[in-house]
Design an enzyme around this catalytic site. Structure first.
Site, PDB file in Angstrom:
ATOM      1  N   HIS A  46       0.829  -1.212   0.000  1.00  0.00           N
ATOM      2  CA  HIS A  46       0.000   0.000   0.000  1.00  0.00           C
ATOM      3  C   HIS A  46       0.867   1.268   0.000  1.00  0.00           C
ATOM      4  CE1 HIS A  46      -3.626   2.385   0.996  1.00  0.00           C
ATOM      5  NE2 HIS A  46      -2.744   3.159   1.607  1.00  0.00           N
ATOM      6  N   GLU A  47       1.789   1.333   0.941  1.00  0.00           N
ATOM      7  CA  GLU A  47       2.610   2.534   1.064  1.00  0.00           C
ATOM      8  C   GLU A  47       3.549   2.708  -0.125  1.00  0.00           C
ATOM      9  OE1 GLU A  47       2.033   4.827   3.155  1.00  0.00           O
ATOM     10  OE2 GLU A  47       0.549   3.667   4.273  1.00  0.00           O
ATOM     11  N   HIS A 103       1.935   4.866  -2.765  1.00  0.00           N
ATOM     12  CA  HIS A 103       2.097   6.308  -2.518  1.00  0.00           C
ATOM     13  C   HIS A 103       3.530   6.747  -2.817  1.00  0.00           C
ATOM     14  CE1 HIS A 103      -1.826   6.363  -0.774  1.00  0.00           C
ATOM     15  NE2 HIS A 103      -1.506   5.719   0.325  1.00  0.00           N
TER      16      HIS A 103
END
Length: 347
Positions: free
Chosen positions: A18-19, A22
């Site tokens: 997920h990170e 970003h």
């Protein structure tokens, strides 16, 4: 101990993926990244990037992570060029950065489901009754093997997942209406009265049917399963949230880290394929939750971007920070309540 290792690895992979979404788009669009962290709390390992820009951290509490971008903390941004701050990037770039984390989670789920179907086979997702218990409630009502379930009460059924979740949501203390299509194409309904049974002090209900879970290995079945199962996981999330807000599911049925830990322990005893499926399910959950328009979540930031797009004027940083701070506090409070609820269930 093995369950704890699985728990840390599963959450770590989901958060990392997920990170990284970003992170990679922030780097691509020139946003300054102060820190890329897996886990929360005290740092147990940190390393500075080659360009001395980003600190890569592993933190002690394995239930989250973050990608600290320039523009989110005035104190950290003193020496950062203005054109490298997140809020000074075009809206479309900020939107991609915010949505990339959830998209990575969805991609991870698709890859895992494809691998499961490729190596373990693709189970049939059609809600077709495989067998009926002799003398059980379903047989007494008239259901037969080969019947395709199209509705449970007023809920439309398209897959075996739909069938499972709508039976869970149904009031089993009352007759359950099965809408089915027979093998000859005729449509009919049956009223099935579940039988209540006590299992370890908990009341459960038995209907007396099994579902046709024929496993196929051909390429088309594998691809079809992957696509349908991915859509089914999304549908389950939507149904669950609707049920939560309409009262069909109580707050006591929500699970936090403790509940997930128990699920990991149970799944670890059922085989590798089920463990990987759990990772796919949790990854979809994380992605879906992050896209909800909740302050401090990615969806909350996306919502503010939409407001900016409509008003053609950015939301004041002070207002955005206040909203995100309040949202973060409320999320922590909710997590605490859910965790307490999980602990209470243990006793």
């Amino acid at each position: 101990m093995l369950t704890l290792i699985y728990f840390v690895l599963i959450l770590g992979v989901i958060v990392l993926v997920h990170e990284f979404g970003h992170f990679i788009f922030s780097k691509l669009f020139g946003v300054y990244v102060h820190e890329f962290s897996i886990g929360m709390g005290p740092a147990i390992f940190q390393r500075q990037g080659k360009n001395k820009e980003t600190t890569y951290s592993l933190r002690a509490i394995p239930i989250g992570g973050y990608c600290a971008l320039a523009g989110e903390d005035d104190e950290m941004d003193k020496d950062v060029p203005k054109d490298r701050c997140l809020q000074n990037k075009p809206i479309w770039q900020r939107f991609i950065i915010m949505v990339a984390g959830a998209m990575n989670n969805f991609i991870l789920a698709v890859i895992i489901l494809l691998l499961i179907a490729t190596f373990a086979g693709a189970p049939n997702l059609d809600p077709i009754i495989g067998s009926v218990e002799t003398g059980g409630p379903a047989e007494q009502a008239g259901l037969e093997a080969g019947d395709r379930v199209t509705r449970i009460n007023n809920d439309k059924v398209s897959t075996t997942d739909d069938l499972a979740i709508f039976l869970q949501l149904a009031d089993m203390s009352k007759p359950v209406t099965f809408y089915v299509t027979k093998e000859d194409g005729t449509e009919t309904t049956y009223e099935v009265t579940p039988i209540a049974e006590e299992v370890d002090g908990t009341t459960t209900y038995r209907i007396g049917v099994t579902i046709d879970n024929e496993v196929r290995h051909d390429v088309l079945s594998v691809l079809s399963y992957t696509a349908r199962k991915t859509g089914s996981l999304f549908k389950q999330m939507i149904i669950s949230f609707q049920a939560l807000f309409t009262g069909r599911v109580g707050f006591d049925q929500l699970s936090g880290p403790v509940g997930i830990y128990q699920i990991v322990g149970a799944q670890s005893e059922t085989g590798l394929a089920n463990m990987f499926y759990l990772v796919a399910l949790l990854s979809v959950n994380v992605g879906f939750l992050n896209l909800l328009p909740i302050p401090a979540m990615d969806g909350g930031r996306i919502f503010l971007l939409l407001i900016e797009l409509i008003k053609r004027k950015p939301v004041k940083p002070e207002t955005e920070n206040l909203v995100n701070t309040v949202g973060f506090i409320l999320l922590l409070a909710l997590m605490l309540l859910v965790t307490i609820n999980d602990v209470v269930k243990l006793f």
